[in-house]
Design an enzyme around this catalytic site. Sequence first.
Site, PDB file in Angstrom:
ATOM      1  N   HIS A   1      69.486  31.301  22.314  1.00 41.73           N
ATOM      2  CA  HIS A   1      68.354  32.187  22.314  1.00 41.73           C
ATOM      3  C   HIS A   1      68.629  33.432  21.681  1.00 41.73           C
ATOM      4  O   HIS A   1      69.693  33.998  22.189  1.00 41.73           O
ATOM      5  CB  HIS A   1      67.468  32.244  23.280  1.00 41.73           C
ATOM      6  CG  HIS A   1      66.544  31.145  23.496  1.00 41.73           C
ATOM      7  ND1 HIS A   1      65.363  30.794  22.906  1.00 41.73           N
ATOM      8  CD2 HIS A   1      66.215  30.694  24.899  1.00 41.73           C
ATOM      9  CE1 HIS A   1      64.849  29.896  23.612  1.00 41.73           C
ATOM     10  NE2 HIS A   1      65.285  29.638  24.856  1.00 41.73           N
TER      11      HIS A   1
ATOM     12  N   LYS B   1      65.977  35.209  36.701  1.00 41.69           N
ATOM     13  CA  LYS B   1      67.402  35.739  37.159  1.00 41.69           C
ATOM     14  C   LYS B   1      68.033  35.048  38.335  1.00 41.69           C
ATOM     15  O   LYS B   1      69.157  35.184  38.614  1.00 41.69           O
ATOM     16  CB  LYS B   1      67.036  37.498  37.442  1.00 41.69           C
ATOM     17  CG  LYS B   1      66.839  38.223  36.452  1.00 41.69           C
ATOM     18  CD  LYS B   1      68.121  38.665  35.798  1.00 41.69           C
ATOM     19  CE  LYS B   1      67.898  39.231  34.468  1.00 41.69           C
ATOM     20  NZ  LYS B   1      68.417  38.363  33.476  1.00 41.69           N
TER      21      LYS B   1
ATOM     22  N   TYR C   1      67.723  42.057  30.357  1.00 44.47           N
ATOM     23  CA  TYR C   1      67.367  40.457  30.128  1.00 44.47           C
ATOM     24  C   TYR C   1      68.610  39.970  29.949  1.00 44.47           C
ATOM     25  O   TYR C   1      68.556  38.758  30.709  1.00 44.47           O
ATOM     26  CB  TYR C   1      66.157  40.353  29.193  1.00 44.47           C
ATOM     27  CG  TYR C   1      65.677  38.953  29.166  1.00 44.47           C
ATOM     28  CD1 TYR C   1      64.564  38.781  29.660  1.00 44.47           C
ATOM     29  CD2 TYR C   1      66.410  37.743  28.768  1.00 44.47           C
ATOM     30  CE1 TYR C   1      63.648  37.455  29.711  1.00 44.47           C
ATOM     31  CE2 TYR C   1      65.727  36.424  28.871  1.00 44.47           C
ATOM     32  CZ  TYR C   1      64.537  36.395  29.353  1.00 44.47           C
ATOM     33  OH  TYR C   1      64.001  35.019  29.296  1.00 44.47           O
TER      34      TYR C   1
ATOM     35  N   TYR D   1      56.754  34.659  26.162  1.00 42.24           N
ATOM     36  CA  TYR D   1      56.085  35.169  27.306  1.00 42.24           C
ATOM     37  C   TYR D   1      54.596  35.547  26.775  1.00 42.24           C
ATOM     38  O   TYR D   1      54.597  36.173  25.830  1.00 42.24           O
ATOM     39  CB  TYR D   1      56.490  36.249  28.136  1.00 42.24           C
ATOM     40  CG  TYR D   1      58.195  35.934  28.768  1.00 42.24           C
ATOM     41  CD1 TYR D   1      57.933  35.434  30.101  1.00 42.24           C
ATOM     42  CD2 TYR D   1      59.066  35.892  28.020  1.00 42.24           C
ATOM     43  CE1 TYR D   1      59.350  35.259  30.655  1.00 42.24           C
ATOM     44  CE2 TYR D   1      60.535  35.798  28.462  1.00 42.24           C
ATOM     45  CZ  TYR D   1      60.447  35.277  30.115  1.00 42.24           C
ATOM     46  OH  TYR D   1      61.604  34.968  30.747  1.00 42.24           O
TER      47      TYR D   1
ATOM     48  N   PRO E   1      60.290  34.468  39.058  1.00 35.24           N
ATOM     49  CA  PRO E   1      61.084  33.680  37.877  1.00 35.24           C
ATOM     50  C   PRO E   1      60.740  34.638  36.733  1.00 35.24           C
ATOM     51  O   PRO E   1      61.655  34.285  35.896  1.00 35.24           O
ATOM     52  CB  PRO E   1      60.322  32.355  38.024  1.00 35.24           C
ATOM     53  CG  PRO E   1      59.018  32.672  38.645  1.00 35.24           C
ATOM     54  CD  PRO E   1      59.057  33.524  39.690  1.00 35.24           C
TER      55      PRO E   1
HETATM   56  C1  PHB Z   1      62.453  28.289  32.382  1.00 35.09           C
HETATM   57  O1  PHB Z   1      62.822  27.792  31.216  1.00 35.09           O
HETATM   58  O2  PHB Z   1      61.828  27.576  33.449  1.00 35.09           O
HETATM   59  C2  PHB Z   1      62.100  29.609  32.482  1.00 35.09           C
HETATM   60  C3  PHB Z   1      62.553  30.311  31.518  1.00 35.09           C
HETATM   61  C4  PHB Z   1      62.153  31.809  31.457  1.00 35.09           C
HETATM   62  C5  PHB Z   1      61.690  32.341  32.614  1.00 35.09           C
HETATM   63  C6  PHB Z   1      61.395  31.597  33.764  1.00 35.09           C
HETATM   64  C7  PHB Z   1      61.824  30.179  33.673  1.00 35.09           C
HETATM   65  O3  PHB Z   1      61.606  33.578  32.982  1.00 35.09           O
END
Ligand code: PHB
Length: 377
Positions: free
Chosen positions: A58, A285, A372, A189, A281
Amino acid sequence: MLLAQMLRQAGVDHLVVERQSRQHVLSRIRAGVLEWGTVDTLRRAGVGERMNTEGHVHETINIAWGGTELLSVNTMERVGRLMMAYGQTEIQKDLYAAADAVDAEPIFEADGVALHNFHQHESGPASISFLANGVKDRIECDFIAGCDGFHGVSRSSIPKEARTEYEKLYPFGWLGILSETPPLPILLYANHERGFALCSMRNPLLSRYYVQCPLTDTIEDWSDDRFWTELLARLPPEQAGSLRTGPSIEKSIAPLRSFVSEPMRFGRLFLAGDAAHIVPPTGAKGLNLAVSDVHYLSSALIGHYHGDDTGLDSYSSTALARVWGAVRFSWWLTTLLHRFPDQTAFDGRTQAQELAHLARSERAQAAMAEQYVGLDY
Ligand code: PHB
């Protein structure tokens, strides 16, 4: 398993005692975005081969907000680092395979695990007792690494008066599903008036999606149809239009929590990962922090067998400094992206202002990207 792998590479004798079965561990879906420090650590540990070919790199963190806005932060441009999508469950598979290759299977389904003789003032070896395959066993050792998660026996074996706990609970959970559909090409997000949502991936044919839900909800409240309708309603029209839906193959609800227990060492017991700390989540992290703990702990233990205890002595403070960095960041990102049930109009305006600033300011983006992609070890 990663600590075991790193100790094995250095010729340090060890044994892994696991409460669950291998199948159980491999059936749990966890997060899937790796910091580059994690990628490097896995490569150095000799378990990066499949990740190198199957992991998806990414370059951007994307945040949908205000109904139609899409803010995209290119982490390579802002801070010179990338991230990789590769599921924790896949890493777990790779670690088991590496252990199998040298006949170093963990002891699975160990019941009634208890830790003994690990306090500073106690002499003689520490030990772990447990029941496996119907037989009671007791293993003596120099050190115990408590890598047994939030509900494990390690942290609770430390006397209460010797630890300080810090905790924050959030008034919502994440409903997550796994679906055999092609994912969106980006990690997305969403801050939406209906609540937070997240689009992520595991591989080109496996998607992972989440929506914020009330803590009182159960998965029975969420048919696949309801899930997809709610997810699409929280995404900007362009992404909602291109998203492929399909049956879910896994569905679960996780409450969100921030938690730290200090110190991470007590005598000859060293805590690592969720045994010592939990992050929500948002920002992915949890796994990455467990890997950085293990990075510090493996080098401290290996140092000990080369006659140098400075790593063991500084383990707790070194690990905790990085832990608090990630705890603060995931609390901040959670606060920025979710709708809180008691949110006032004032809170809504300050949240929108912060997102607008982030969309405009390359410096604000760099500050977010720096955290991040992961702080240096
Ligand atoms: C996930 O791919 O499960 C995932 C990705 C980003 C996050 C949390 C979970 O911030």
